[in-house]
Motif scaffolding. Sequence first.
Motif: not given
Length: 148
Positions: A114-115, A117-119, A122
């Motif tokens: 999750g981190s 993909i998110g980082v 973004s």
Amino acid sequence: MIDRLFGVFLLLLGLFFIWGGASLEVPFSYDPLGPKFFPIAAGGLLSLLSLFVIAKPKKIDFPEFSTLVKTGLIILLLVIYQFTFNVLGFLIATAILVFFMSRIFKGTSKQALGSAIGVSVSVYLIFGILLDVPLPHGVILNFLLGVS
């Protein structure tokens, strides 16, 4: 004793920054401060703070072996990231880096994914889209998109 030696090393490094910044020669300047300001200011601050380390040393506790191993793994990951950045592209290389760094800091696989993909998404949106910084797409994404 070792902290004072480190303070002397930092002082010499700060003086080297000042010398290097002062010797910068630029044919034109687009900034009122110019490119000399940052290295001179950083060297001055480093030299000043190193005097505190030399004058008032404190006892140093070396980190545990596991912390040194984690630090070595992070350095290795950053070197691999640097070499794969253009080949894999920003999104994939950054996602892989963040995933493994999350795992090093004891994140679960779900949290790390999750981190990652998110980082990566973004940061790509901020720099690639909003700030219009050219980021590499990589060989894989170019092949999938049919771009040469």
